[in-house]
Enzyme design. Structure first.
Site, short mmCIF file in Angstrom:
data_model
loop_
_atom_site.label_atom_id
_atom_site.label_comp_id
_atom_site.label_asym_id
_atom_site.label_seq_id
_atom_site.Cartn_x
_atom_site.Cartn_y
_atom_site.Cartn_z
N SER A 119 -47.45 30.77 24.75
CA SER A 119 -46.49 31.71 24.89
C SER A 119 -47.01 32.90 25.46
O SER A 119 -48.19 33.17 25.21
CB SER A 119 -45.81 31.99 23.63
OG SER A 119 -44.85 33.37 23.84
N TYR A 123 -45.78 34.96 14.81
CA TYR A 123 -45.27 33.99 16.14
C TYR A 123 -46.28 34.01 17.07
O TYR A 123 -47.21 33.17 17.45
CB TYR A 123 -44.06 34.26 16.35
CG TYR A 123 -43.66 33.43 17.83
CD1 TYR A 123 -43.55 32.10 17.62
CD2 TYR A 123 -43.87 34.22 19.08
CE1 TYR A 123 -43.11 31.25 18.86
CE2 TYR A 123 -43.64 33.29 20.37
CZ TYR A 123 -43.24 31.92 20.18
OH TYR A 123 -43.06 31.32 21.32
N1 LIG Z 1 -37.87 30.16 25.23
C1 LIG Z 1 -39.12 30.96 25.59
O1 LIG Z 1 -38.55 31.80 26.17
C2 LIG Z 1 -40.21 30.47 25.17
C3 LIG Z 1 -41.35 31.62 25.52
C4 LIG Z 1 -42.61 31.32 25.33
C5 LIG Z 1 -42.90 30.15 24.61
N2 LIG Z 1 -41.93 29.11 24.37
C6 LIG Z 1 -42.37 28.14 23.43
O2 LIG Z 1 -41.88 26.83 24.18
C7 LIG Z 1 -41.47 25.88 23.21
C8 LIG Z 1 -40.25 25.34 23.40
O3 LIG Z 1 -39.46 26.59 23.07
P1 LIG Z 1 -37.79 26.49 23.24
O4 LIG Z 1 -37.56 27.82 23.86
O5 LIG Z 1 -37.53 25.31 24.39
O6 LIG Z 1 -37.17 26.02 21.72
P2 LIG Z 1 -36.04 25.70 21.27
O7 LIG Z 1 -34.79 25.56 22.30
O8 LIG Z 1 -35.78 26.81 20.02
O9 LIG Z 1 -36.05 24.16 20.86
C9 LIG Z 1 -37.05 23.96 19.89
C10 LIG Z 1 -37.30 22.47 19.73
O10 LIG Z 1 -38.23 22.24 18.71
C11 LIG Z 1 -37.67 21.36 17.81
N3 LIG Z 1 -38.21 21.88 16.38
C12 LIG Z 1 -38.08 23.15 16.11
N4 LIG Z 1 -38.65 23.28 14.86
C13 LIG Z 1 -38.82 22.07 14.39
C14 LIG Z 1 -39.51 21.59 13.24
N5 LIG Z 1 -39.79 22.28 12.16
N6 LIG Z 1 -39.65 20.29 13.20
C15 LIG Z 1 -39.32 19.37 14.21
N7 LIG Z 1 -38.72 19.84 15.34
C16 LIG Z 1 -38.73 21.28 15.39
C17 LIG Z 1 -36.27 21.55 18.10
O11 LIG Z 1 -35.64 20.27 17.39
P3 LIG Z 1 -34.06 20.19 16.79
O12 LIG Z 1 -33.16 20.28 18.03
O13 LIG Z 1 -33.94 19.15 15.97
O14 LIG Z 1 -33.80 21.36 15.83
C18 LIG Z 1 -36.12 21.68 19.51
O15 LIG Z 1 -36.26 20.27 19.99
C19 LIG Z 1 -42.13 26.45 21.85
O16 LIG Z 1 -43.50 26.22 21.65
C20 LIG Z 1 -41.83 27.89 22.30
O17 LIG Z 1 -42.82 28.63 21.35
C21 LIG Z 1 -40.57 29.42 24.66
#
Ligand SMILES: NC(=O)c1ccc[n+]([C@@H]2O[C@H](COP(=O)([O-])OP(=O)(O)OC[C@H]3O[C@@H](n4cnc5c(N)ncnc54)[C@H](OP(=O)(O)O)[C@@H]3O)[C@@H](O)[C@H]2O)c1
Length: 264
Positions: free
Chosen positions: A144, A156
């Site tokens: 991130s 985080y």
């Molecule tokens: N969105 C952003 O702006 C952003 C920015 C920087 C970094 N990131 C990083 O990008 C990655 C993806 O983020 P996102 O925004 O796509 O997140 P998201 O939409 O919240 O999706 C999270 C995913 O991770 C799974 N997950 C979460 N907690 C879990 C657990 N305890 N056990 C198993 N599976 C779990 C969820 O599964 P379920 O569907 O089953 O819940 C879902 O598939 C993460 O590493 C995040 O830190 C995101």
């Protein structure tokens, strides 16, 4: 012919958001994709169905991360789906953010949970994956931008800093086997994690902080991950790449009325 024909991939957290976009792109390139998820079975099934409808191959694997036995559950499901095939590509993407885990208010329980899901799980998933991975494999960790800009969500951000360190260290040790390890660091991307971006005013404000004039879409990140998973990235390892449209490169700039369309 796809760039990943004949390969296999595990994408953690592939039911939604960035992980889903990664899974779709890897499958489009020909990989058989293990679509991991924690609890949202319908979303995972939709990712798998979308891949299959587009002519790709995928199967779902359920394992809640951050609880005892999480890695065993994940690899049992992975083995069932892969059969005798090795694991060529690992994408450590699943993570949680806890908005209340600030310097002032974080509880020990929140701290432990964030590190269990965001750091301990990818560490031990990687440890197990390395046993299944042939020489020349690929590991991509999703970090991130919170590792380099200040954010109230201190815990985080700390977990993602740990992931960056893991990437550099592992790239050195895995290099002897020709395995590359890289880190993709998204900026502000429109996913469930950032549902506040649904507010048009919030999205507009974010756009003023991004050189390319819009928030990221999951596919913007998924395509970058797919590059690191491909042979095109064979001579790149130990790197962290910011995939953020030019976030915070300078003072806020109001985007022109006809800013680049949001894609993905
Ligand atoms: N969105 C952003 O702006 C952003 C920015 C920087 C970094 N990131 C990083 O990008 C990655 C993806 O983020 P996102 O925004 O796509 O997140 P998201 O939409 O919240 O999706 C999270 C995913 O991770 C799974 N997950 C979460 N907690 C879990 C657990 N305890 N056990 C198993 N599976 C779990 C969820 O599964 P379920 O569907 O089953 O819940 C879902 O598939 C993460 O590493 C995040 O830190 C995101």
């Amino acid at each position: 012919m796809g760039k990943l024909d004949g390969r296999t991939a595990l994408v953690t957290g592939a039911s939604r958001g960035i992980g889903r976009a990664v899974a779709l792109r890897l499958a489009e390139e020909g990989a058989l994709v293990a679509v991991h998820y924690g609890g949202n079975e319908a979303a995972a099934a939709d990712t798998v169905a979308t891949i299959r409808n587009r002519g790709g191959e995928a199967f779902a694997v359920r394992a809640e991360l951050g609880v005892p036995g999480d890695v065993d559950a994940l690899f049992a499901g992975l083995a069932a789906g892969l059969g005798e095939r090795p694991l060529d590509i690992l994408v450590n993407n699943a993570a949680i953010i806890t908005r209340t885990a600030t310097m002032e208010a974080a509880t020990p329980e929140e701290f432990d949970r964030l590190f269990a899901v965001n750091v301990r799980a990818p560490f031990f998933i990687t440890q197990r994956a390395l046993r299944l991975m042939p020489d020349g494999g690929r590991i991509v960790n999703v970090s991130s931008g919170a590792t380099w800009f200040a954010t109230p969500e201190t815990v985080y951000a700390m977990t993602k800093g740990a992931l960056n360190v893991l990437g550099r260290s592992l790239a050195q040790s895995a290099g002897a086997r020709g395995i590359t390890v890289n880190t993709v660091s998204p900026g502000i991307t429109a996913t469930d994690m950032n549902s506040w971006l649904d507010d048009p005013e919030a999205a507009r404000q974010v756009s003023t902080m991004v050189a390319l004039g819009r928030p990221g879409q999951p596919a913007d990140v998924g395509d970058a991950v797919a590059f690191f998973a491909s042979d095109d990235a064979r001579w790149i390892t130990g790197q962290t790449v910011e995939v953020n449209g030019g976030l915070l490169l300078g003072p806020p700039v109001e985007p022109p009325a006809a800013a680049a369309p949001v894609s993905g």
